[in-house]
Design an enzyme around this catalytic site. Sequence first.
Site, short mmCIF file in Angstrom:
data_model
loop_
_atom_site.label_atom_id
_atom_site.label_comp_id
_atom_site.label_asym_id
_atom_site.label_seq_id
_atom_site.Cartn_x
_atom_site.Cartn_y
_atom_site.Cartn_z
N ASN A 98 -8.68 -6.27 -19.45
CA ASN A 98 -10.01 -5.69 -19.63
C ASN A 98 -11.02 -6.41 -18.77
OD1 ASN A 98 -9.22 -3.74 -21.57
ND2 ASN A 98 -9.15 -5.32 -23.12
N CYS A 99 -12.13 -5.73 -18.55
CA CYS A 99 -13.23 -6.26 -17.76
C CYS A 99 -13.65 -7.64 -18.30
CB CYS A 99 -14.40 -5.29 -17.84
SG CYS A 99 -15.81 -5.74 -16.83
N PRO A 100 -13.85 -8.59 -17.46
CA PRO A 100 -13.96 -8.57 -16.00
C PRO A 100 -12.68 -9.00 -15.28
CG PRO A 100 -14.81 -10.65 -16.76
CD PRO A 100 -14.35 -9.89 -17.99
#
Length: 77
Positions: free
Chosen positions: A13-15
């Site tokens: 998942n981000c980042p």
Amino acid sequence: MHFDKELDARNLNCPLPILRCKKALNELTAEQVLKITATDPGSKKDFDAFCRQTGHTLLDMQEADGVFTFLIRKRSQ
């Protein structure tokens, strides 16, 4: 399309996909191509914005069954 290095960022998942992309691009020389696979739906806008901000070229972006594939050409020095 030809690519010089591949990065598997699925299930991150981000980042993390962007951070790993940045690290992988640092290992390439100018004009080489990085192929990235990711599953984070936000990665579509993240990689587009990343390329606009850094000068790299987003050559292609595809989606199939929830997996996004990006081809990014490293900017020339």
